[in-house]
Design a protein around this motif. Sequence first.
Motif, PDB file in Angstrom:
ATOM      1  N   CYS A 108      15.899  35.837   8.747  1.00  0.00           N
ATOM      2  CA  CYS A 108      17.957  36.113   8.292  1.00  0.00           C
ATOM      3  C   CYS A 108      17.971  37.394   8.888  1.00  0.00           C
ATOM      4  N   SER A 109      18.843  38.026   9.005  1.00  0.00           N
ATOM      5  CA  SER A 109      19.616  39.054   9.305  1.00  0.00           C
ATOM      6  C   SER A 109      21.120  39.717   9.060  1.00  0.00           C
ATOM      7  N   ILE A 110      21.153  41.229   9.116  1.00  0.00           N
ATOM      8  CA  ILE A 110      22.423  41.876   8.757  1.00  0.00           C
ATOM      9  C   ILE A 110      23.355  41.926   9.666  1.00  0.00           C
ATOM     10  N   SER A 111      24.371  41.503   9.935  1.00  0.00           N
ATOM     11  CA  SER A 111      24.745  42.319  11.000  1.00  0.00           C
ATOM     12  C   SER A 111      25.419  43.443  10.913  1.00  0.00           C
ATOM     13  N   LYS A 112      25.907  44.177  12.111  1.00  0.00           N
ATOM     14  CA  LYS A 112      26.612  45.691  11.877  1.00  0.00           C
ATOM     15  C   LYS A 112      27.823  44.834  10.713  1.00  0.00           C
ATOM     16  N   ASP A 113      28.371  43.956  10.788  1.00  0.00           N
ATOM     17  CA  ASP A 113      29.680  44.321  10.109  1.00  0.00           C
ATOM     18  C   ASP A 113      28.917  43.640   8.404  1.00  0.00           C
ATOM     19  N   GLY A 114      27.954  43.516   8.332  1.00  0.00           N
ATOM     20  CA  GLY A 114      27.098  43.120   7.049  1.00  0.00           C
ATOM     21  C   GLY A 114      26.798  41.424   6.171  1.00  0.00           C
ATOM     22  N   LYS A 115      27.658  40.966   7.400  1.00  0.00           N
ATOM     23  CA  LYS A 115      27.168  39.400   7.871  1.00  0.00           C
ATOM     24  C   LYS A 115      25.912  39.043   7.377  1.00  0.00           C
ATOM     25  N   ILE A 116      25.647  38.309   6.899  1.00  0.00           N
ATOM     26  CA  ILE A 116      23.893  37.983   6.585  1.00  0.00           C
ATOM     27  C   ILE A 116      24.028  36.385   7.362  1.00  0.00           C
ATOM     28  N   SER A 117      22.946  36.396   8.613  1.00  0.00           N
ATOM     29  CA  SER A 117      22.794  35.455   9.419  1.00  0.00           C
ATOM     30  C   SER A 117      21.134  34.563   9.517  1.00  0.00           C
ATOM     31  N   LYS A 118      21.560  33.221   9.710  1.00  0.00           N
ATOM     32  CA  LYS A 118      19.911  33.308   9.523  1.00  0.00           C
ATOM     33  C   LYS A 118      19.319  33.239  11.330  1.00  0.00           C
ATOM     34  N   ASN A 119      20.401  33.593  12.467  1.00  0.00           N
ATOM     35  CA  ASN A 119      19.576  34.057  13.750  1.00  0.00           C
ATOM     36  C   ASN A 119      19.094  35.680  13.070  1.00  0.00           C
ATOM     37  N   SER A 120      18.696  35.871  14.443  1.00  0.00           N
ATOM     38  CA  SER A 120      18.567  37.574  14.813  1.00  0.00           C
ATOM     39  C   SER A 120      20.105  38.415  15.443  1.00  0.00           C
ATOM     40  N   VAL A 150      13.463  40.136   6.964  1.00  0.00           N
ATOM     41  CA  VAL A 150      14.720  40.316   7.839  1.00  0.00           C
ATOM     42  C   VAL A 150      15.763  41.351   9.021  1.00  0.00           C
ATOM     43  N   GLY A 151      16.251  41.307   9.813  1.00  0.00           N
ATOM     44  CA  GLY A 151      16.674  41.884  10.953  1.00  0.00           C
ATOM     45  C   GLY A 151      17.849  42.764  10.511  1.00  0.00           C
ATOM     46  N   ILE A 152      17.747  43.991  11.197  1.00  0.00           N
ATOM     47  CA  ILE A 152      18.966  43.974  11.672  1.00  0.00           C
ATOM     48  C   ILE A 152      18.804  45.386  12.497  1.00  0.00           C
ATOM     49  N   GLY A 153      19.937  46.286  13.017  1.00  0.00           N
ATOM     50  CA  GLY A 153      20.191  46.393  14.181  1.00  0.00           C
ATOM     51  C   GLY A 153      19.850  47.708  13.730  1.00  0.00           C
ATOM     52  N   ASP A 154      19.924  49.207  14.814  1.00  0.00           N
ATOM     53  CA  ASP A 154      19.026  49.974  15.113  1.00  0.00           C
ATOM     54  C   ASP A 154      19.521  50.926  13.940  1.00  0.00           C
ATOM     55  N   PRO A 155      19.477  51.562  12.590  1.00  0.00           N
ATOM     56  CA  PRO A 155      19.695  52.241  11.658  1.00  0.00           C
ATOM     57  C   PRO A 155      19.993  53.892  11.900  1.00  0.00           C
ATOM     58  N   GLY A 156      21.826  53.954  11.610  1.00  0.00           N
ATOM     59  CA  GLY A 156      21.976  55.425  12.938  1.00  0.00           C
ATOM     60  C   GLY A 156      23.044  55.269  13.713  1.00  0.00           C
ATOM     61  N   ASP A 165      27.907  55.865   5.821  1.00  0.00           N
ATOM     62  CA  ASP A 165      27.501  55.068   5.115  1.00  0.00           C
ATOM     63  C   ASP A 165      27.519  53.240   4.732  1.00  0.00           C
ATOM     64  N   SER A 166      28.316  52.901   6.048  1.00  0.00           N
ATOM     65  CA  SER A 166      28.093  51.763   7.164  1.00  0.00           C
ATOM     66  C   SER A 166      27.072  51.320   6.843  1.00  0.00           C
ATOM     67  N   GLU A 167      26.121  52.311   7.621  1.00  0.00           N
ATOM     68  CA  GLU A 167      25.103  51.720   8.047  1.00  0.00           C
ATOM     69  C   GLU A 167      23.470  51.868   6.713  1.00  0.00           C
ATOM     70  N   CYS A 168      24.178  52.412   5.589  1.00  0.00           N
ATOM     71  CA  CYS A 168      23.109  52.572   4.554  1.00  0.00           C
ATOM     72  C   CYS A 168      23.799  51.387   3.931  1.00  0.00           C
ATOM     73  N   SER A 169      24.351  50.651   4.144  1.00  0.00           N
ATOM     74  CA  SER A 169      25.059  49.852   3.460  1.00  0.00           C
ATOM     75  C   SER A 169      24.292  48.104   3.178  1.00  0.00           C
ATOM     76  N   ILE A 170      23.972  48.312   5.187  1.00  0.00           N
ATOM     77  CA  ILE A 170      23.761  47.443   5.629  1.00  0.00           C
ATOM     78  C   ILE A 170      22.275  47.503   5.287  1.00  0.00           C
ATOM     79  N   LEU A 171      21.614  48.733   5.046  1.00  0.00           N
ATOM     80  CA  LEU A 171      20.335  48.605   5.014  1.00  0.00           C
ATOM     81  C   LEU A 171      19.950  47.930   3.559  1.00  0.00           C
ATOM     82  N   ALA A 172      20.789  48.967   2.572  1.00  0.00           N
ATOM     83  CA  ALA A 172      20.720  48.135   1.539  1.00  0.00           C
ATOM     84  C   ALA A 172      20.669  46.801   0.788  1.00  0.00           C
TER      85      ALA A 172
END
Length: 184
Positions: A108-120, A150-156, A165-172
């Motif tokens: 799964c991945s987490i988008s920059k909006d904090g949404k969990i997706s089955k895609n990258s 788990v996929g995420i965009g580039d932190p920061g 703070d939003s980026e920290c929340s996504i990573l958390a």
Amino acid sequence: MNRRVIIITDGDSIAKKVIEKAAAMTGCRTLSISSGNPTKVKGSEMVKLIQCVKYDPVIVMADDRGDTGRGNGEKVIDYLIKSEEINVMGIIAVASNTQNASGIRVNCSISKDGKISKNSVDKHGNIKESKVLVGDTVNTINPSSVSLVVGIGDPGKMGCTGGIDSECSILAKAINIIISAYHI
């Protein structure tokens, strides 16, 4: 007792700040010496350092600095996954704009909006149509040797409206998905 470890495939100075803050938010320890662009610590050294941390889960960083092929970040990941002295709980795969990279299939991945997706997602945290995340430090990881990716965009560097703070929340959120799945 083997330390439990979460690997993040990024380690530059901006990502390090986000990673350290997200780790603190989730009750994890960060092995900050593992940061670098590229990662300078060898896998065997990293295992010894992980074992010295007072409690776990331990967050470690592995970065190839955009190099294609098998760089030190991927060598470290491979060493950690194969080590019998630690337990790798999962990998947080960071997307990049690296050209000619095959990528890794995510659970799964987490988008920059904090949404969990089955895609990258892409480097900016936008959901893609594919389950394959393209990143410079993920090319040689065998997903069958890790329980969860788990996929995420580039932190920061995702440009979230809430800033760092939003980026920290996504990573958390990504860290917590791995912790929950591991059944601590």
